[in-house]
Design an enzyme around this catalytic site. Sequence first.
Site, PDB file in Angstrom:
ATOM      1  N   SER A 147       0.514  -1.213  -0.236  1.00 54.65           N
ATOM      2  CA  SER A 147      -0.176   0.115  -0.376  1.00 54.65           C
ATOM      3  C   SER A 147       0.966   0.935  -0.173  1.00 54.65           C
ATOM      4  O   SER A 147       2.404   1.282   0.543  1.00 54.65           O
ATOM      5  CB  SER A 147      -0.591  -0.023   1.082  1.00 54.65           C
ATOM      6  OG  SER A 147      -1.741   1.157   1.577  1.00 54.65           O
ATOM      7  N   TYR A 160      -1.764  -1.188  10.294  1.00 58.37           N
ATOM      8  CA  TYR A 160      -1.542  -1.257   8.745  1.00 58.37           C
ATOM      9  C   TYR A 160      -0.382  -0.557   8.531  1.00 58.37           C
ATOM     10  O   TYR A 160       0.322  -1.700   7.231  1.00 58.37           O
ATOM     11  CB  TYR A 160      -2.576  -0.595   8.476  1.00 58.37           C
ATOM     12  CG  TYR A 160      -2.745  -0.304   6.764  1.00 58.37           C
ATOM     13  CD1 TYR A 160      -3.766  -1.901   6.281  1.00 58.37           C
ATOM     14  CD2 TYR A 160      -2.961   0.384   5.759  1.00 58.37           C
ATOM     15  CE1 TYR A 160      -3.838  -2.273   5.269  1.00 58.37           C
ATOM     16  CE2 TYR A 160      -3.107  -0.173   4.365  1.00 58.37           C
ATOM     17  CZ  TYR A 160      -3.724  -0.710   3.927  1.00 58.37           C
ATOM     18  OH  TYR A 160      -3.813  -1.364   2.953  1.00 58.37           O
ATOM     19  N   LYS A 164       2.559  -3.318   6.193  1.00 58.10           N
ATOM     20  CA  LYS A 164       3.240  -2.938   5.010  1.00 58.10           C
ATOM     21  C   LYS A 164       4.402  -3.088   4.349  1.00 58.10           C
ATOM     22  O   LYS A 164       5.056  -2.255   3.786  1.00 58.10           O
ATOM     23  CB  LYS A 164       1.876  -1.913   4.595  1.00 58.10           C
ATOM     24  CG  LYS A 164       0.294  -2.376   3.901  1.00 58.10           C
ATOM     25  CD  LYS A 164       0.297  -3.475   3.345  1.00 58.10           C
ATOM     26  CE  LYS A 164      -1.031  -3.287   3.272  1.00 58.10           C
ATOM     27  NZ  LYS A 164      -1.429  -5.171   2.254  1.00 58.10           N
TER      28      LYS A 164
HETATM   29  N1  LIG Z   1      -8.641  -0.254  -0.814  1.00 56.90           N
HETATM   30  C1  LIG Z   1      -7.658   0.536  -1.258  1.00 56.90           C
HETATM   31  O1  LIG Z   1      -8.024   1.728  -1.315  1.00 56.90           O
HETATM   32  C2  LIG Z   1      -6.469  -0.301  -1.017  1.00 56.90           C
HETATM   33  C3  LIG Z   1      -5.368   0.717  -0.775  1.00 56.90           C
HETATM   34  C4  LIG Z   1      -4.191  -0.098  -1.128  1.00 56.90           C
HETATM   35  C5  LIG Z   1      -3.903  -0.686  -0.535  1.00 56.90           C
HETATM   36  N2  LIG Z   1      -5.203  -2.440  -0.713  1.00 56.90           N
HETATM   37  C6  LIG Z   1      -4.868  -3.664  -0.392  1.00 56.90           C
HETATM   38  O2  LIG Z   1      -4.782  -3.982  -1.034  1.00 56.90           O
HETATM   39  C7  LIG Z   1      -5.439  -5.386  -0.598  1.00 56.90           C
HETATM   40  C8  LIG Z   1      -6.555  -5.740  -1.116  1.00 56.90           C
HETATM   41  O3  LIG Z   1      -7.209  -4.873  -0.359  1.00 56.90           O
HETATM   42  P1  LIG Z   1      -8.920  -4.664  -0.819  1.00 56.90           P
HETATM   43  O4  LIG Z   1      -9.288  -3.219  -0.380  1.00 56.90           O
HETATM   44  O5  LIG Z   1      -9.712  -5.442  -2.443  1.00 56.90           O
HETATM   45  O6  LIG Z   1      -9.672  -5.548   0.310  1.00 56.90           O
HETATM   46  P2  LIG Z   1     -11.039  -6.619   0.542  1.00 56.90           P
HETATM   47  O7  LIG Z   1     -11.028  -6.700   1.774  1.00 56.90           O
HETATM   48  O8  LIG Z   1     -11.752  -5.742  -1.192  1.00 56.90           O
HETATM   49  O9  LIG Z   1     -10.378  -7.855  -0.169  1.00 56.90           O
HETATM   50  C9  LIG Z   1      -9.510  -8.882   1.013  1.00 56.90           C
HETATM   51  C10 LIG Z   1      -9.988  -9.896   0.702  1.00 56.90           C
HETATM   52  O10 LIG Z   1      -8.623 -10.320   2.090  1.00 56.90           O
HETATM   53  C11 LIG Z   1      -9.697 -11.346   2.561  1.00 56.90           C
HETATM   54  N3  LIG Z   1      -9.032 -11.805   3.938  1.00 56.90           N
HETATM   55  C12 LIG Z   1      -9.021 -10.834   5.220  1.00 56.90           C
HETATM   56  N4  LIG Z   1      -8.994 -11.651   5.697  1.00 56.90           N
HETATM   57  C13 LIG Z   1      -8.058 -12.575   5.420  1.00 56.90           C
HETATM   58  C14 LIG Z   1      -7.271 -13.976   5.665  1.00 56.90           C
HETATM   59  N5  LIG Z   1      -6.989 -14.153   7.148  1.00 56.90           N
HETATM   60  N6  LIG Z   1      -7.424 -15.003   5.912  1.00 56.90           N
HETATM   61  C15 LIG Z   1      -7.487 -15.212   3.926  1.00 56.90           C
HETATM   62  N7  LIG Z   1      -8.292 -13.913   3.551  1.00 56.90           N
HETATM   63  C16 LIG Z   1      -8.430 -13.142   4.100  1.00 56.90           C
HETATM   64  C17 LIG Z   1     -10.706 -11.635   2.363  1.00 56.90           C
HETATM   65  O11 LIG Z   1     -12.239 -11.811   2.921  1.00 56.90           O
HETATM   66  C18 LIG Z   1     -10.870 -10.573   1.319  1.00 56.90           C
HETATM   67  O12 LIG Z   1     -11.402 -11.658  -0.231  1.00 56.90           O
HETATM   68  C19 LIG Z   1      -5.028  -5.168   0.875  1.00 56.90           C
HETATM   69  O13 LIG Z   1      -3.207  -5.929   1.234  1.00 56.90           O
HETATM   70  C20 LIG Z   1      -5.087  -3.731   1.727  1.00 56.90           C
HETATM   71  O14 LIG Z   1      -4.530  -3.885   2.337  1.00 56.90           O
HETATM   72  C21 LIG Z   1      -5.572  -1.849  -0.823  1.00 56.90           C
END
Ligand SMILES: NC(=O)c1ccc[n+]([C@@H]2O[C@H](COP(=O)([O-])OP(=O)(O)OC[C@H]3O[C@@H](n4cnc5c(N)ncnc54)[C@H](O)[C@@H]3O)[C@@H](O)[C@H]2O)c1
Length: 257
Positions: A147, A160, A164
Amino acid sequence: MVDYEHSPVTVDGKRAIVVGGTSGIGQAIALGFAAEGADVIATSRDESKVAETAAAIEGRGVETARVTCDVTDPESLERVRETAVDEFGGIDIVVASQGAISRATVQDISDEEWDFVTDVALDGVRRVTQTFAPAMAEGGSIVNISSLSARLSMANLPAYTAAKGGVEAFTRASAKELAPDVRVNAIAPGFVITPQNAETYADGTEKRARIDERTPLGRVAERDEIVGAAIYLGSDAASFVTGEIVTVDGGFADSAF
Ligand SMILES: NC(=O)c1ccc[n+]([C@@H]2O[C@H](COP(=O)([O-])OP(=O)(O)OC[C@H]3O[C@@H](n4cnc5c(N)ncnc54)[C@H](O)[C@@H]3O)[C@@H](O)[C@H]2O)c1
């Protein structure tokens, strides 16, 4: 001059696992890989979401398997590895996209909350690497989802942010150790609309206006806009890229105003 018969920027024919692949960015990557012709297992803790995403993968004409996992439970990850090896005959690409967040402050965060976030977001990445790397084919590629928070501080996200930062350092450490057989890189997305944050980043909110104004490309990302970086890093086009962090943020991190 390089004279390609086909573009090397493809995951066609590869065998992929996307952990956290049934929602948000991970699901977009799983479906993007499938659309490109990769066999894909999209896994998370949620059985119904695993089934739903598997049906969408099959709809793209490639192979999949239905298997859940919890990144805090190594045995569940081993089951995913066994399933991939049994069903696909091997593993070429692994994406770690599972997420956990806490909005407690530096002063207030409890040990339990800190441990919850780091166990999923950082130790989870380590367990994913430890489980799948030994089963990966030569030329394999691990893509960890980091992130922008790893390099830009945001208030109320200490666990977080630390997790990261750790993911990026671990990406470089494992790139060094797993070379030359497996490449390890990370994608650092900026602000991406997903079902979970759709309200926070909705058009018209103050937060959205501030992000749009600060971002050279003038908007937040759709989750599909992270897929291209994952396809590139998973593909043979990135055969000399390892230990790298690819930022996909519309220019946010490198722009002052
Ligand atoms: N959305 C954003 O703006 C953003 C920005 C930067 C980074 N990220 C990163 O991108 C990645 C995906 O985030 P997202 O926004 O798509 O979130 P999301 O919540 O839509 O997806 C997260 C996924 O992780 C799974 N998960 C959670 N805990 C788990 C566990 N213990 N075991 C197995 N699976 C598990 C959930 O079921 C889900 O499928 C994350 O690492 C997040 O930190 C997101």
